[in-house]
Write a protein that holds these residues in place. Structure first.
Motif, PDB file in Angstrom:
ATOM      1  N   VAL A 245       0.844  -1.208   0.000  1.00 12.39           N
ATOM      2  CA  VAL A 245       0.000   0.000   0.000  1.00 12.39           C
ATOM      3  C   VAL A 245       0.874   1.251   0.000  1.00 12.39           C
ATOM      4  O   VAL A 245       0.624   2.204  -0.750  1.00 12.39           O
ATOM      5  N   LEU A 246       1.918   1.264   0.836  1.00 11.85           N
ATOM      6  CA  LEU A 246       2.833   2.408   0.858  1.00 11.85           C
ATOM      7  C   LEU A 246       3.525   2.583  -0.493  1.00 11.85           C
ATOM      8  O   LEU A 246       3.725   3.715  -0.960  1.00 11.85           O
ATOM      9  N   PHE A 247       3.890   1.453  -1.120  1.00  9.91           N
ATOM     10  CA  PHE A 247       4.516   1.518  -2.442  1.00  9.91           C
ATOM     11  C   PHE A 247       3.597   2.191  -3.452  1.00  9.91           C
ATOM     12  O   PHE A 247       4.022   3.063  -4.231  1.00  9.91           O
ATOM     13  N   LEU A 248       2.320   1.822  -3.447  1.00  5.07           N
ATOM     14  CA  LEU A 248       1.371   2.399  -4.401  1.00  5.07           C
ATOM     15  C   LEU A 248       1.179   3.898  -4.161  1.00  5.07           C
ATOM     16  O   LEU A 248       1.150   4.692  -5.116  1.00  5.07           O
ATOM     17  N   PHE A 249       1.065   4.289  -2.900  1.00  4.70           N
ATOM     18  CA  PHE A 249       0.939   5.715  -2.598  1.00  4.70           C
ATOM     19  C   PHE A 249       2.193   6.483  -3.010  1.00  4.70           C
ATOM     20  O   PHE A 249       2.113   7.592  -3.553  1.00  4.70           O
ATOM     21  N   TRP A 250       3.354   5.897  -2.767  1.00  2.22           N
ATOM     22  CA  TRP A 250       4.623   6.547  -3.114  1.00  2.22           C
ATOM     23  C   TRP A 250       4.761   6.698  -4.618  1.00  2.22           C
ATOM     24  O   TRP A 250       5.197   7.738  -5.111  1.00  2.22           O
ATOM     25  N   GLN A 251       4.373   5.665  -5.376  1.00  2.00           N
ATOM     26  CA  GLN A 251       4.441   5.752  -6.833  1.00  2.00           C
ATOM     27  C   GLN A 251       3.487   6.815  -7.369  1.00  2.00           C
ATOM     28  O   GLN A 251       3.811   7.561  -8.305  1.00  2.00           O
ATOM     29  N   HIS A 252       2.307   6.884  -6.774  1.00  2.77           N
ATOM     30  CA  HIS A 252       1.337   7.906  -7.183  1.00  2.77           C
ATOM     31  C   HIS A 252       1.891   9.314  -6.920  1.00  2.77           C
ATOM     32  O   HIS A 252       1.770  10.219  -7.781  1.00  2.77           O
ATOM     33  N   TYR A 253       2.512   9.491  -5.778  1.00  2.00           N
ATOM     34  CA  TYR A 253       3.087  10.791  -5.421  1.00  2.00           C
ATOM     35  C   TYR A 253       4.209  11.169  -6.383  1.00  2.00           C
ATOM     36  O   TYR A 253       4.258  12.307  -6.887  1.00  2.00           O
ATOM     37  N   LEU A 254       5.117  10.212  -6.671  1.00  2.00           N
ATOM     38  CA  LEU A 254       6.231  10.502  -7.572  1.00  2.00           C
ATOM     39  C   LEU A 254       5.747  10.806  -8.987  1.00  2.00           C
ATOM     40  O   LEU A 254       6.302  11.683  -9.674  1.00  2.00           O
ATOM     41  N   GLU A 255       4.731  10.097  -9.444  1.00  2.00           N
ATOM     42  CA  GLU A 255       4.219  10.341 -10.791  1.00  2.00           C
ATOM     43  C   GLU A 255       3.600  11.732 -10.891  1.00  2.00           C
ATOM     44  O   GLU A 255       3.775  12.433 -11.894  1.00  2.00           O
ATOM     45  N   ARG A 256       2.884  12.139  -9.849  1.00  2.00           N
ATOM     46  CA  ARG A 256       2.304  13.486  -9.848  1.00  2.00           C
ATOM     47  C   ARG A 256       3.391  14.559  -9.861  1.00  2.00           C
ATOM     48  O   ARG A 256       3.256  15.584 -10.522  1.00  2.00           O
ATOM     49  N   GLN A 257       4.490  14.284  -9.119  1.00  2.00           N
ATOM     50  CA  GLN A 257       5.586  15.244  -9.094  1.00  2.00           C
ATOM     51  C   GLN A 257       6.242  15.369 -10.470  1.00  2.00           C
ATOM     52  O   GLN A 257       6.616  16.453 -10.910  1.00  2.00           O
ATOM     53  N   MET A 258       6.391  14.236 -11.160  1.00  2.00           N
ATOM     54  CA  MET A 258       6.998  14.247 -12.483  1.00  2.00           C
ATOM     55  C   MET A 258       6.142  15.014 -13.492  1.00  2.00           C
ATOM     56  O   MET A 258       6.656  15.720 -14.365  1.00  2.00           O
ATOM     57  N   ASP A 259       4.836  14.856 -13.381  1.00  2.00           N
ATOM     58  CA  ASP A 259       3.932  15.477 -14.340  1.00  2.00           C
ATOM     59  C   ASP A 259       3.645  16.942 -14.032  1.00  2.00           C
ATOM     60  O   ASP A 259       2.991  17.620 -14.819  1.00  2.00           O
ATOM     61  N   SER A 260       4.109  17.399 -12.873  1.00  2.72           N
ATOM     62  CA  SER A 260       3.869  18.796 -12.516  1.00  2.72           C
ATOM     63  C   SER A 260       4.957  19.683 -13.112  1.00  2.72           C
ATOM     64  O   SER A 260       5.989  19.212 -13.587  1.00  2.72           O
ATOM     65  N   ALA A 261       4.730  20.980 -13.056  1.00  3.59           N
ATOM     66  CA  ALA A 261       5.696  21.938 -13.615  1.00  3.59           C
ATOM     67  C   ALA A 261       6.761  22.340 -12.604  1.00  3.59           C
ATOM     68  O   ALA A 261       7.641  23.133 -12.917  1.00  3.59           O
ATOM     69  N   ARG A 262       6.693  21.776 -11.408  1.00  2.00           N
ATOM     70  CA  ARG A 262       7.656  22.145 -10.381  1.00  2.00           C
ATOM     71  C   ARG A 262       9.033  21.552 -10.681  1.00  2.00           C
ATOM     72  O   ARG A 262       9.136  20.487 -11.303  1.00  2.00           O
ATOM     73  N   PRO A 263      10.092  22.210 -10.227  1.00  4.79           N
ATOM     74  CA  PRO A 263      11.439  21.653 -10.397  1.00  4.79           C
ATOM     75  C   PRO A 263      11.556  20.311  -9.668  1.00  4.79           C
ATOM     76  O   PRO A 263      11.017  20.139  -8.571  1.00  4.79           O
TER      77      PRO A 263
END
Length: 489
Positions: A245-263
């Motif tokens: 479950v933690l892995f899935l949440f972490w992957q979701h968080y990282l994917e959102r960070q990658m797709d965002s415009a933030r550095p």
């Protein structure tokens, strides 16, 4: 590329798949011989069977990501070399513990070669009829390897002087052959197109640890002192689920960070597995993954119990057991030949529907089996249908996943699909074993005895009940075909 080079690429990847399945299936038929030589019971050799798929299945995702980033040929070559060394080493084991450990280490090689092979095929063959033939041939490596492990394994165990050790000599030779062909034929690795080539170490740990704990519990739950009530079994299962479950949440968080415009932060690498992979093609990927899981629960459960039924219930020798499973080899080859030539012309849904239906029918035949009936009434059609159904789902599934995946994530996508089938194997065998043990214990008590001394009628009821549980998995997978996501592909 030349036709010869194309053939060698497909042959090397297919041989890697064959080796993986030979390593998984061949030891099962050798367990009675190993038990006698080591002076232990067959239950003490559980990890000889389980250690290999444990490491092979739980490390697929990590090696898939490494292959996509740093080179599929490199990872393939590393895995084949690793597998050859430790397969040969396993042949020199002098006790069960040593063999258990070596089998676990051996599986690391398969975890590297299989996702790399899928990525190599997807890269070498763009969408075309050639790709369909390549993937169907690769998928054929599974039944051919399974049959080779069972057929040749039974013969070698019974007729060679080295008995079970001969199996590891054979597997070493096949692995070296796949390595040699791969080194010669597979194209040199190209640089990854991803700008950020860091590996998600936290995600790798969470995924690997979670899968290891869950598969360990599935394997050991019935063997623990208090079975599933044993405290450490409960604790490890909960911990494993939490990690996933933690892995899935972490992957979701990282994917959102990658797709965002933030550095991008140095603490936030690209995800090991994009969760959006599961939603590709309007959710069809998730449905196909789930069907593969359930179909493998059914198929591998049938394979496991059919061998035990022939050897332990009917008292057949390894060779006679092998003879009854030979139709799997023939029908598997024919099935994948059909897929290679008609996959582009027949809707994807037909392969998935017929695959789950045929595998379920094989389990149904064993759930209704009559020991006094001829082999041709139940055993033969079950052997033919089980592998056809499994191959339809596997071949069509791998083609679909390759089509739905991006170019730079082919190995990861293939690794996820393979992980689902590996989990299906563990889950299906575990649940059917629980059913078998409970029914055997209950029926034995009706006869005033215990499970170890259960009479034949009690044993038959237990085998049939295990087959009914396998049948249920297959039917559940078939029900998923009503999902609108699968239609229109």
């Amino acid at each position: 590329m030349s036709v010869l080079r194309a053939v060698l690429i497909v042959a090397s990847c297919t041989l890697a798949m064959m080796v993986n399945n030979v390593n998984q299936t061949s030891v099962s038929i050798a367990l009675p011989t190993m038990a006698v030589e080591f002076g232990v019971t067959e239950s003490d050799l559980t990890w000889v069977v389980s250690a290999y798929p444990l490491s092979a299945g739980c490390l697929l995702l990590m090696f898939g990501r490494v292959a996509d980033l740093y080179g599929r040929k490199r990872v393939y070559s590393f895995g084949a070399l690793w597998l050859a060394v430790f397969t040969l080493g396993a042949s020199f084991a002098n006790n069960a513990m040593t063999l258990d450990i070596l089998r676990g280490i051996q599986g690391v090689g398969a975890a590297a070669t299989i996702p790399a092979s899928l990525g190599i095929l997807a890269h070498s063959f763009p969408p075309s009829r050639a790709r369909t033939i390549a993937f169907a041939t690769f998928a054929a490596g599974a039944p051919i390897g399974g049959a080779l492990g069972t057929v040749v394994g039974g013969v070698m165990v019974q007729l060679t002087k080295k008995t079970w050790r001969s199996l590891f000599y054979l597997n070493t030779g096949l692995t070296v052959a796949s390595l040699a062909m791969g080194l010669y034929a597979i194209d040199k690795d190209l640089p990854s197109v991803e700008t950020d080539q860091r590996i998600d170490l936290a995600g790798t740990f969470l995924a690997t640890a979670g899968l290891v704990l869950i598969v360990f519990v599935l394997t050991q739950g019935e063997l623990a002192p208090q079975q599933w009530k044993t405290p450490y079994i409960i604790a490890l299962l909960i911990t494993g689920v939490i990690f996933i479950v933690l892995f899935l949440f972490w992957q979701h968080y990282l994917e959102r960070q990658m797709d965002s415009a933030r550095p991008q932060s140095k603490w936030k690498p690209p995800p090991l597995m994009r969760l959006s992979l599961w939603t590709r093609a309007n959710g069809r990927v998730a449905v196909v993954m789930t069907i593969a899981f359930l179909n493998w629960c059914c198929f591998q459960g049938w394979c496991y119990w059919s061998q035990l039924y022939y050897q332990n219930y009917q008292g057949l020798t390894p060779i006679l057991t092998v003879v009854r499973l030979v139709p799997m080899f023939i029908s598997g080859v024919i099935c994948n030949t059909i897929v290679a030539f008609v996959a582009g012309r027949v809707p994807f849904i037909y392969f998935m529907v017929s695959g789950t239906a045929l595998t379920s029918t094989a389990s149904l035949l064993f759930a209704l089996i009559n020991p006094s009936a001829t082999y041709w009434a139940f055993g033969f059609p079950a052997s033919v249908l089980s592998v056809i159904g499994a191959d339809f789902v596997f071949a069509a599934g791998t083609l679909f996943i390759a089509k739905a995946s991006l170019h730079h994530e082919q190995s990861v996508a293939g690794a996820v699909f393979q992980t689902m089938t590996q989990l299906g194997t563990s889950f299906g065998v575990t649940i059917s074993t629980v059913v078998y043990d409970r029914v055997l214990s209950a029926r034995a008590s009706d006869y005033g005895t215990d499970s170890l001394n259960a009479p034949k009628p009690a044993q038959l009821d237990a085998y049939q009940s295990a087959a009914w549980s396998d049948f249920a998995f297959g039917i559940f997978g078939k029900c998923l075909h009503i999902s609108p996501a699968l239609y229109g592909f």
